[in-house]
Structures are given as structure tokens and as C-alpha cells.
Design a protein around this motif. Structure first.
Motif, mmCIF file in Angstrom:
data_model
loop_
_atom_site.group_PDB
_atom_site.id
_atom_site.type_symbol
_atom_site.label_atom_id
_atom_site.label_comp_id
_atom_site.label_asym_id
_atom_site.label_seq_id
_atom_site.Cartn_x
_atom_site.Cartn_y
_atom_site.Cartn_z
ATOM 1 N N VAL A 1 0.850 -1.187 0.000
ATOM 2 C CA VAL A 1 0.000 0.000 0.000
ATOM 3 C C VAL A 1 0.886 1.237 0.000
ATOM 4 O O VAL A 1 1.386 1.676 1.033
ATOM 5 C CB VAL A 1 -0.955 -0.012 1.206
ATOM 6 C CG1 VAL A 1 -1.921 1.167 1.122
ATOM 7 C CG2 VAL A 1 -1.725 -1.328 1.265
ATOM 8 N N ALA B 1 -7.018 -4.926 -0.696
ATOM 9 C CA ALA B 1 -5.993 -4.976 0.352
ATOM 10 C C ALA B 1 -6.362 -5.987 1.435
ATOM 11 O O ALA B 1 -5.509 -6.735 1.916
ATOM 12 C CB ALA B 1 -5.794 -3.588 0.954
ATOM 13 N N ARG C 1 -0.381 -6.840 4.631
ATOM 14 C CA ARG C 1 -0.506 -5.493 4.099
ATOM 15 C C ARG C 1 0.671 -4.660 4.601
ATOM 16 O O ARG C 1 0.745 -4.332 5.788
ATOM 17 C CB ARG C 1 -1.839 -4.853 4.539
ATOM 18 C CG ARG C 1 -3.043 -5.371 3.784
ATOM 19 C CD ARG C 1 -4.344 -5.168 4.534
ATOM 20 N NE ARG C 1 -4.375 -5.973 5.752
ATOM 21 C CZ ARG C 1 -4.635 -7.284 5.757
ATOM 22 N NH1 ARG C 1 -4.886 -7.932 4.643
ATOM 23 N NH2 ARG C 1 -4.636 -7.959 6.902
ATOM 24 N N ALA D 1 2.601 -1.119 4.334
ATOM 25 C CA ALA D 1 2.217 0.240 3.942
ATOM 26 C C ALA D 1 3.355 1.218 4.122
ATOM 27 O O ALA D 1 4.182 1.087 5.032
ATOM 28 C CB ALA D 1 1.008 0.699 4.758
ATOM 29 N N PHE E 1 -6.222 5.242 4.735
ATOM 30 C CA PHE E 1 -7.225 4.174 4.655
ATOM 31 C C PHE E 1 -8.604 4.799 4.829
ATOM 32 O O PHE E 1 -8.856 5.496 5.804
ATOM 33 C CB PHE E 1 -6.977 3.123 5.741
ATOM 34 C CG PHE E 1 -7.896 1.933 5.663
ATOM 35 C CD1 PHE E 1 -7.508 0.786 4.984
ATOM 36 C CD2 PHE E 1 -9.142 1.951 6.273
ATOM 37 C CE1 PHE E 1 -8.331 -0.319 4.909
ATOM 38 C CE2 PHE E 1 -9.977 0.851 6.203
ATOM 39 C CZ PHE E 1 -9.579 -0.287 5.519
ATOM 40 N N ALA F 1 -1.679 6.432 7.888
ATOM 41 C CA ALA F 1 -0.991 5.143 7.898
ATOM 42 C C ALA F 1 -0.669 4.714 9.325
ATOM 43 O O ALA F 1 -0.820 3.527 9.680
ATOM 44 C CB ALA F 1 0.284 5.228 7.074
ATOM 45 N N PHE G 1 -2.069 1.387 11.099
ATOM 46 C CA PHE G 1 -1.131 0.400 11.621
ATOM 47 C C PHE G 1 -1.437 0.090 13.081
ATOM 48 O O PHE G 1 -1.445 -1.075 13.498
ATOM 49 C CB PHE G 1 0.297 0.919 11.470
ATOM 50 C CG PHE G 1 1.338 0.023 12.070
ATOM 51 C CD1 PHE G 1 1.590 -1.238 11.548
ATOM 52 C CD2 PHE G 1 2.077 0.449 13.177
ATOM 53 C CE1 PHE G 1 2.554 -2.064 12.106
ATOM 54 C CE2 PHE G 1 3.047 -0.371 13.741
ATOM 55 C CZ PHE G 1 3.279 -1.633 13.198
ATOM 56 N N TYR H 1 -2.881 -2.285 8.849
ATOM 57 C CA TYR H 1 -1.647 -2.548 8.123
ATOM 58 C C TYR H 1 -0.756 -3.454 8.962
ATOM 59 O O TYR H 1 -0.612 -3.253 10.172
ATOM 60 C CB TYR H 1 -0.935 -1.241 7.779
ATOM 61 C CG TYR H 1 -1.707 -0.389 6.797
ATOM 62 C CD1 TYR H 1 -2.429 -0.994 5.762
ATOM 63 C CD2 TYR H 1 -1.747 0.996 6.896
ATOM 64 C CE1 TYR H 1 -3.159 -0.232 4.863
ATOM 65 C CE2 TYR H 1 -2.470 1.765 5.994
ATOM 66 C CZ TYR H 1 -3.177 1.140 4.992
ATOM 67 O OH TYR H 1 -3.905 1.889 4.080
ATOM 68 N N THR H 2 -0.185 -4.447 8.304
ATOM 69 C CA THR H 2 0.645 -5.424 9.000
ATOM 70 C C THR H 2 1.964 -4.817 9.442
ATOM 71 O O THR H 2 2.414 -5.034 10.570
ATOM 72 C CB THR H 2 0.936 -6.621 8.069
ATOM 73 O OG1 THR H 2 -0.283 -7.064 7.466
ATOM 74 C CG2 THR H 2 1.579 -7.765 8.826
ATOM 75 N N LEU I 1 4.609 -1.142 8.776
ATOM 76 C CA LEU I 1 4.661 0.245 8.306
ATOM 77 C C LEU I 1 6.113 0.617 8.059
ATOM 78 O O LEU I 1 6.983 0.366 8.895
ATOM 79 C CB LEU I 1 4.042 1.166 9.356
ATOM 80 C CG LEU I 1 3.910 2.645 9.009
ATOM 81 C CD1 LEU I 1 3.006 2.843 7.802
ATOM 82 C CD2 LEU I 1 3.361 3.422 10.215
#
Length: 262
Positions: free
Chosen positions: A114, A126, A132, A134, A140, A180, A184, A189-190, A192
């Protein structure tokens, strides 16, 4: 494939790039059809061990392109075989949404890289991926409330599974844009990364997965997907079966690759 979709292979990693940077990679019929085909091809190609999905330019995917009607248009006059505008629109959109199913179900890891804003159908794409990654410029946004839409590309299903029903309802009903860092922190998000480090870090992880135990990942992903819906006893049955299948496959592959005489 298509000038609006780019495909690149590198050491077992296939990168699928949405290529409409001037529209933040918004989805049109001309993009969604080849995207679904590309995911199907990646799923069945045994040379591919991991799939990355990303967007060109400064965004991942801003959802359906409203100037294109989101790709939801009847293509022939109403008839008894394909129905009217509603039936044709449903059939067409459902075929496009195979992208989400394939990313979620294909027997190999998938990563959403991302690299900027993601909204609408983009959050479904996503969410369909296993991981994911980012960049800090990513945002998002569910965005469906802004156009009076219910959600597509599996977005309501994936995010309920990933975050829980309460958190998913907050995202969809209130429609607030997250940075982001906020995404996160919430587990959207997995991982960052700084923007300039995102591509390198994602590719490194993808290569590690592609070089890993592919049969193990196949059955591991099957277990993880089953765990989302199956009752516990059925999950245990499938874990036992998949553990047997994966370890036997890995052992057979190791024996076949072992130099003679060892």
C-alpha cells in the motif's frame, strides 16, 4: 496483459501493478477484467511462490472510478438470458470481484503493498491479501458512505474478520479517513515503512516467502482460511490432515532434491 495493468516476475515473486496513476488507480471495467485474469493466472502458475499487488504512482487504489460508473453498466439490451441492467450489472461486478476471492484463497502468500491512499473497492483488494505492508504516506478510507454504497470486493467480510465486527462497523458507518500510523495501530496494516523503504522491504519479504516451503504455506493458508469460518472440531480435523499432507510433501521434496549418496 493491458496498459492499465503491469505484471512483473522476479525470483518466484509476481508483482501485479494497477497502472492508472492519474486516477489514483481507480477501477474501471477495462482494469477490473484483466486484474481478475491476472490473479487467476498467478494462482495457477506453479512458478509463482508469492504475489504482490500494488499501485503505480502515489496511490494504491481509490476504489471504483465514478466517471466510468464503477464499471457497472449493462452491455446489451434487456433479454431473457442475461436480464436487464440490474442483473447484468450484478453478474459483471461479481466476475470482477473474483480478484478478492483469488487473492484470499490462492494457495500461496499474497501481499498488498500500500504505497498511498486506498479507499472503496481498494480496501477489499488490500483486505483480501494475507499481509498489508504500507508506506507512511498511505491512508485508509472505506468511502462507501460517501456514494451511498454498501461495499464490494469482499470489503465488509474481510474487515469484519480482520478487525472484529465492532471495529469494522465503526470504519464503514462513520467513514473516517485514517493515516498510515493510525491504520497500523489498529491492525489494518501489517507493517509500516518509510515510503522510500517500502518497495525494498516488501520485495524482500515476498522473496523470503517465495523461497520458503511452498507446500507448507499452501496447507498453512488453507488452515488459516478455514479457521475463519469452521467450527473448532472441523478445524482440528483439517489441521491434522493438512499437517500430514504438508510434512509428507516437504519430506518428499527434500528427498528428491538431496544429492545422491547422502
Amino acid at each position: 496483459m493491458s496498459d492499465v495493468l503491469l505484471i512483473a516476475d522476479d525470483a518466484g515473486v509476481r508483482t501485479i501493478t494497477l497502472n492508472r496513476p492519474d486516477r489514483l488507480n481507480a477501477l474501471t471495467g477495462a482494469l477490473m477484467a484483466p486484474l481478475a485474469d491476472a490473479c487467476a493466472d498467478a494462482a495457477r502458475d506453479t512458478s509463482v511462490g508469492c504475489v504482490i499487488v500494488t499501485g503505480a504512482g502515489r496511490g494504491f487504489c481509490s476504489g471504483g472510478d465514478l466517471k466510468d460508473g464503477g464499471g457497472d453498466r449493462a452491455v446489451v439490451p434487456p433479454n431473457r438470458d442475461s436480464g436487464g441492467r440490474t442483473e447484468q450489472g450484478f453478474t459483471r461486478l461479481r466476475a470482477f470481484m473474483e480478484t478478492a476471492r483469488l487473492l484470499h484463497e490462492m494457495p500461496k502468500p499474497t501481499i498488498a503493498m500500500v504505497n498511498g491512499p486506498v479507499a472503496g473497492a481498494g480496501i477489499g483488494i488490500a483486505g483480501a491479501c494475507d499481509l498489508r505492508f504500507a508506506g507512511r504516506s498511505a491512508t485508509f478510507l472505506t468511502a462507501f458512505d460517501r456514494i451511498g454504497a454498501g461495499g464490494d470486493f469482499g470489503s465488509t467480510w474481510f474487515w469484519t474478520k480482520i478487525l472484529g465486527t465492532g471495529a469494522a462497523r465503526e470504519l464503514f458507518l462513520l467513514g473516517e479517513k485514517l493515516t498510515a500510523a493510525e491504520a497500523f495501530t489498529r491492525g489494518i496494516y501489517t507493517r509500516l515503512f518509510d515510503d522510500e523503504a517500502l518497495a525494498e522491504a516488501t520485495i524482500a519479504a515476498a522473496r523470503r516467502l517465495a523461497d520458503g516451503p511452498r507446500m507448507g504455506f499452501r496447507y498453512m493458508k488453507a488452515n488459516l482460511n478455514l479457521a475463519e469460518d469452521a467450527v473448532f472440531e472441523a478445524a482440528l480435523d483439517h489441521e491434522a490432515l493438512n499437517m500430514t499432507l504438508s510434512t509428507q510433501a516437504t519430506a518428499a521434496i527434500w528427498r528428491a532434491q538431496r544429492p545422491a549418496g547422502e
